[in-house]
Design a protein around this motif. Structure first.
Motif, mmCIF file in Angstrom:
data_model
loop_
_atom_site.group_PDB
_atom_site.id
_atom_site.type_symbol
_atom_site.label_atom_id
_atom_site.label_comp_id
_atom_site.label_asym_id
_atom_site.label_seq_id
_atom_site.Cartn_x
_atom_site.Cartn_y
_atom_site.Cartn_z
ATOM 1 N N HIS A 208 0.878 4.288 -2.612
ATOM 2 C CA HIS A 208 0.651 5.638 -2.087
ATOM 3 C C HIS A 208 1.770 6.584 -2.535
ATOM 4 O O HIS A 208 1.510 7.726 -2.936
ATOM 5 C CB HIS A 208 0.563 5.584 -0.558
ATOM 6 N N ARG B 76 -3.263 13.422 -4.258
ATOM 7 C CA ARG B 76 -4.100 12.666 -5.202
ATOM 8 C C ARG B 76 -4.744 11.458 -4.538
ATOM 9 O O ARG B 76 -5.902 11.133 -4.826
ATOM 10 C CB ARG B 76 -3.281 12.259 -6.417
ATOM 11 N N MET B 77 -4.030 10.786 -3.639
ATOM 12 C CA MET B 77 -4.603 9.641 -2.937
ATOM 13 C C MET B 77 -5.775 10.081 -2.070
ATOM 14 O O MET B 77 -6.823 9.442 -2.052
ATOM 15 C CB MET B 77 -3.540 8.942 -2.084
ATOM 16 N N SER B 78 -5.609 11.197 -1.385
ATOM 17 C CA SER B 78 -6.675 11.725 -0.541
ATOM 18 C C SER B 78 -7.902 12.095 -1.380
ATOM 19 O O SER B 78 -9.041 11.781 -1.012
ATOM 20 C CB SER B 78 -6.163 12.937 0.230
ATOM 21 N N ASP C 173 0.314 11.991 -1.815
ATOM 22 C CA ASP C 173 -0.640 12.223 -0.726
ATOM 23 C C ASP C 173 -1.908 12.932 -1.190
ATOM 24 O O ASP C 173 -3.013 12.496 -0.885
ATOM 25 C CB ASP C 173 0.008 13.045 0.396
ATOM 26 N N ILE D 262 1.301 7.535 -6.210
ATOM 27 C CA ILE D 262 0.154 8.413 -6.457
ATOM 28 C C ILE D 262 0.355 9.786 -5.810
ATOM 29 O O ILE D 262 -0.027 10.803 -6.370
ATOM 30 C CB ILE D 262 -1.152 7.762 -5.923
ATOM 31 N N VAL E 250 -9.674 8.866 -2.589
ATOM 32 C CA VAL E 250 -10.473 8.248 -1.522
ATOM 33 C C VAL E 250 -11.752 9.044 -1.280
ATOM 34 O O VAL E 250 -12.837 8.472 -1.132
ATOM 35 C CB VAL E 250 -9.632 8.095 -0.229
ATOM 36 N N TYR F 29 0.833 -1.207 0.000
ATOM 37 C CA TYR F 29 0.000 0.000 0.000
ATOM 38 C C TYR F 29 0.867 1.257 0.000
ATOM 39 O O TYR F 29 0.569 2.227 -0.698
ATOM 40 C CB TYR F 29 -0.930 0.040 1.221
#
Length: 141
Positions: A117, A124-126, A122, A120, A129, A113
């Motif tokens: 992460h 864009r990942m946020s 922080d 990608i 989600v 993971y």
């Protein structure tokens, strides 16, 4: 080629498949399917849970869950028990061996993971989600 709207559902499936290429090898190494791992993760998170709730949380159809639980039980990773007041309810929990598999594999899965992460980022990942959570709210019961 016809002008057809891009399929969000197909894009989500392709994205899921791309992500699973990071996790399948580790699961294959210990002889677990993706569905079995999802069940183990949810049981580790929630403890004992009724089978209908487990199926919903794991995104597994109830008839499929029956076979998955049977196989996990044969592997001594889960226990089943009938409800005391109502025998129609089946409650599932991890065995000690199931808990150990989760502890061991969660370390490996977390590394994978983190790798995703990092690729990608922080922000864009946020955002991803958050968007996925918004899509979940569109569920029609």
């Amino acid at each position: 080629m016809k002008n057809v709207r891009p399929s969000v559902t197909l894009a989500l499936l392709h994205a899921r498949e791309a992500l699973m290429t990071h996790f399948r090898p580790a699961l294959n190494d210990i002889g677990l399917s993706e569905q079995q791992w999802r069940i183990i993760r949810i049981l580790a998170q929630y403890g004992e849970i009724e089978s209908t709730q487990l199926a919903e949380k794991a995104c597994v159809l109830k008839p499929s869950l029956t076979g998955i639980i049977r196989r996990l039980s044969e592997m001594n990773l889960v226990l089943r028990r009938r409800g005391e007041q109502d025998q129609r309810y089946v409650y599932i929990t991890l065995t000690t061996e199931g808990e150990e598999i989760f502890k061991k594999m969660s370390v490996e899965m977390e590394k994978r993971y983190q790798n995703i992460h990092q690729q990608i980022g922080d922000d864009r990942m946020s955002r991803l989600v958050d968007l996925l959570k918004e899509l979940q709210k569109l569920k029609i019961d």
